[in-house]
Design a protein around this motif. Structure first.
Motif, PDB file in Angstrom:
ATOM      1  N   ASP A  22       1.078  41.752 108.823  1.00  0.00           N
ATOM      2  CA  ASP A  22       2.170  41.619 107.872  1.00  0.00           C
ATOM      3  C   ASP A  22       3.400  41.429 108.857  1.00  0.00           C
ATOM      4  OD1 ASP A  22       0.234  41.643 105.822  1.00  0.00           O
ATOM      5  OD2 ASP A  22       1.144  43.765 105.185  1.00  0.00           O
ATOM      6  N   LYS A  23       3.470  42.370 109.788  1.00  0.00           N
ATOM      7  CA  LYS A  23       4.743  42.200 110.593  1.00  0.00           C
ATOM      8  C   LYS A  23       4.552  41.127 111.635  1.00  0.00           C
ATOM      9  CE  LYS A  23       6.391  46.042 112.340  1.00  0.00           C
ATOM     10  NZ  LYS A  23       6.426  47.330 112.727  1.00  0.00           N
ATOM     11  N   ALA A  24       3.567  40.633 111.920  1.00  0.00           N
ATOM     12  CA  ALA A  24       3.388  39.142 112.772  1.00  0.00           C
ATOM     13  C   ALA A  24       3.608  38.161 111.901  1.00  0.00           C
ATOM     14  CB  ALA A  24       2.004  39.136 113.444  1.00  0.00           C
ATOM     15  N   GLN A  25       3.473  38.073 110.720  1.00  0.00           N
ATOM     16  CA  GLN A  25       3.774  36.891 109.867  1.00  0.00           C
ATOM     17  C   GLN A  25       5.479  36.984 109.601  1.00  0.00           C
ATOM     18  OE1 GLN A  25       2.082  34.602 108.695  1.00  0.00           O
ATOM     19  NE2 GLN A  25       0.022  35.289 109.349  1.00  0.00           N
ATOM     20  N   ASN A  66      13.003  42.790 110.336  1.00  0.00           N
ATOM     21  CA  ASN A  66      13.945  43.615 110.568  1.00  0.00           C
ATOM     22  C   ASN A  66      13.725  44.845 111.323  1.00  0.00           C
ATOM     23  OD1 ASN A  66      16.274  45.156 110.540  1.00  0.00           O
ATOM     24  ND2 ASN A  66      16.753  44.784 108.386  1.00  0.00           N
ATOM     25  N   THR A  67      13.729  44.743 112.620  1.00  0.00           N
ATOM     26  CA  THR A  67      13.188  45.746 113.521  1.00  0.00           C
ATOM     27  C   THR A  67      13.930  47.223 113.390  1.00  0.00           C
ATOM     28  OG1 THR A  67      14.575  45.095 115.172  1.00  0.00           O
ATOM     29  CG2 THR A  67      12.497  44.185 115.421  1.00  0.00           C
ATOM     30  N   SER A  68      15.023  47.350 112.858  1.00  0.00           N
ATOM     31  CA  SER A  68      15.781  48.335 112.532  1.00  0.00           C
ATOM     32  C   SER A  68      15.358  49.062 111.377  1.00  0.00           C
ATOM     33  CB  SER A  68      17.211  48.207 112.254  1.00  0.00           C
ATOM     34  OG  SER A  68      17.342  47.618 111.042  1.00  0.00           O
ATOM     35  N   THR A  69      14.653  48.536 110.354  1.00  0.00           N
ATOM     36  CA  THR A  69      13.863  49.175 109.289  1.00  0.00           C
ATOM     37  C   THR A  69      12.506  48.969 109.455  1.00  0.00           C
ATOM     38  OG1 THR A  69      14.191  47.232 108.150  1.00  0.00           O
ATOM     39  CG2 THR A  69      15.875  48.861 107.857  1.00  0.00           C
ATOM     40  N   ASP A  70      11.820  47.950 110.116  1.00  0.00           N
ATOM     41  CA  ASP A  70      10.418  47.817 109.854  1.00  0.00           C
ATOM     42  C   ASP A  70       9.856  48.232 111.118  1.00  0.00           C
ATOM     43  OD1 ASP A  70      10.630  46.384 107.414  1.00  0.00           O
ATOM     44  OD2 ASP A  70      10.701  44.503 108.472  1.00  0.00           O
ATOM     45  N   GLY A  71      10.593  48.395 112.120  1.00  0.00           N
ATOM     46  CA  GLY A  71      10.010  48.804 113.599  1.00  0.00           C
ATOM     47  C   GLY A  71       9.689  47.566 114.459  1.00  0.00           C
ATOM     48  N   GLY A  72       9.135  47.683 115.544  1.00  0.00           N
ATOM     49  CA  GLY A  72       8.946  46.667 116.351  1.00  0.00           C
ATOM     50  C   GLY A  72       7.402  46.016 115.845  1.00  0.00           C
ATOM     51  N   VAL A  73       7.440  44.706 116.160  1.00  0.00           N
ATOM     52  CA  VAL A  73       6.023  44.063 116.104  1.00  0.00           C
ATOM     53  C   VAL A  73       5.189  44.263 117.166  1.00  0.00           C
ATOM     54  CG1 VAL A  73       6.778  41.755 117.198  1.00  0.00           C
ATOM     55  CG2 VAL A  73       5.143  41.686 115.482  1.00  0.00           C
TER      56      VAL A  73
END
Length: 370
Positions: A173-176, A184-191
């Motif tokens: 999902d994060k790759a997409q 949003n890396t600040s909330t989702d974390g890095g891919v």
């Protein structure tokens, strides 16, 4: 940002795709559902098969209890790959699981899909690792600085935990999101990886095949229930500084604390000495606070544990962006919330306290003293 890329042989079967990874050490670690699971006396978390119903949404920090080295060896042999059996085998895989806290089935899936167990791409370089950890586009040979064991531990702590990538579905999902510019890396974390072809789903399929093989070749015993009584609601010592509703087992008295390798007043100095004060031993040379989780010879867990050291990754929960942070777990309550003590948050040598709720507490890495 730099990307980490796996250079794979073109002759590999379609299962193996080049995968791009970005490691961004930031934010709080992410949790995942562990429904139907339970904790063992040693702090590891187990489930019968999957923490959330299937391997794709399974929390990769939850294990299947009692997998045998022989079962892992048997599965590897069914894949028809001419891998180095001294480099990867069932015994080593279980050892890597113990040191990293990453589900051994996930370790197998990642190694298979990234480098065909070390037989492809940069993984064939002397000293490199089969997980592609540290292999940048501009410097793929950087992976040579991380052997297999070091790589799986750092991959777990930095990429899986630190960047909130604890399920294969989250990784896809994060790759997409990254591809569409909406991450949003600040909330989702890095891919984890930037490949959008479904690398996470393929890894989950590998986990399922391994799990099925285990069922067909002896299965596994039921995991023991937790009986260690690690929670404490009442009793202890309270002071005006301790948050209401929490307590210490014994009072903190820094007058007898020694410096040793940890500079006076720093977080490491405090936790090392506080451990001794309550009868728990930590090493004199475990590094900066964020390095304690990787210290050799110490068990780590994501189960909040009284009188353990809480090792924060850089930037996690306000930790230093370079060195991370270390704190001491004073209390774990039955509701899962925790009280920590720490030094140098409000000033050098100043002892202060914080509490975290149960969901947040599950996201941290705890180092068990001796």
């Amino acid at each position: 940002m730099k990307k980490i890329k796996w250079y794979l042989l073109s002759s590999l079967i379609p299962l193996f795709f080049p995968v791009f990874i970005i490691i961004i050490i930031m934010g709080a670690v992410g949790g995942g559902s562990t429904g139907g699971s339970f904790q063992s006396p040693n702090g590891s978390t187990y489930t019968d098969h999957w923490s959330n119903g299937d391997p794709y949404t399974h929390n990769l920090l939850v294990h299947r209890y009692g997998i045998k080295a022989e079962q892992l060896d048997g599965f590897l042999d069914t894949l028809g790959i001419s891998y180095d059996k001294k480099r990867i085998n069932g015994k080593k895989l279980l050892d890597w699981e113990a040191k990293s806290n990453l589900d051994v089935r996930a370790i197998v899936a990642i190694a298979l899909n990234e480098s065909s167990f070390g037989t492809a791409g940069v993984a064939t370089n002397p000293g490199s690792n089969m997980f592609g950890f540290g292999s940048f586009d501009s410097n793929p040979e950087n992976a040579n600085n991380f052997n297999d064991e070091v790589a799986v531990v750092r991959l777990t702590n930095q990429t899986i935990i630190g960047n909130k990538n604890e399920t294969f579905k989250v990784q896809d999902d994060k790759a997409q999101k990254f591809a569409s510019g909406s991450l949003n890396t600040s909330t989702d974390g890095g891919v984890y990886f930037t490949d959008t072809s479904g690398s996470g789903k393929r890894r989950a399929e590998t986990m399922q095949k391994l799990d099925t093989y285990i069922d067909e070749h002896g299965g596994t015993p039921k995991a023991p229930e937790q009986t260690t009584g690690k929670t404490r609601d009442g009793g202890g010592v309270t002071t005006g500084d301790v948050p209401q509703g929490y307590s210490l087992t014994i009072e903190i008295n820094t007058s007898s604390y020694t410096g040793l390798s940890y500079p006076w007043g720093q977080c490491t100095w405090f936790v090392y000495n506080r451990g001794k004060e309550v009868g728990v031993s930590f090493g004199e040379y475990m590094g900066n606070g964020g390095q304690w989780m990787n210290a050799p010879g110490y068990q780590t867990t994501h189960t909040p544990t009284e009188h353990s050291a809480l090792s924060f990754s850089p930037r996690q929960a306000g930790a230093d962006p370079t060195y991370g942070h270390i704190a001491f777990v004073e209390q774990v309550k039955s509701d899962g919330s925790i009280l920590i003590s720490e030094s140098n948050v409000k000033g050098l040598g100043v002892i202060s306290y914080r509490t975290f709720d149960a969901e947040t507490a599950k996201q941290f890495t705890y180092v068990i003293g001796k």
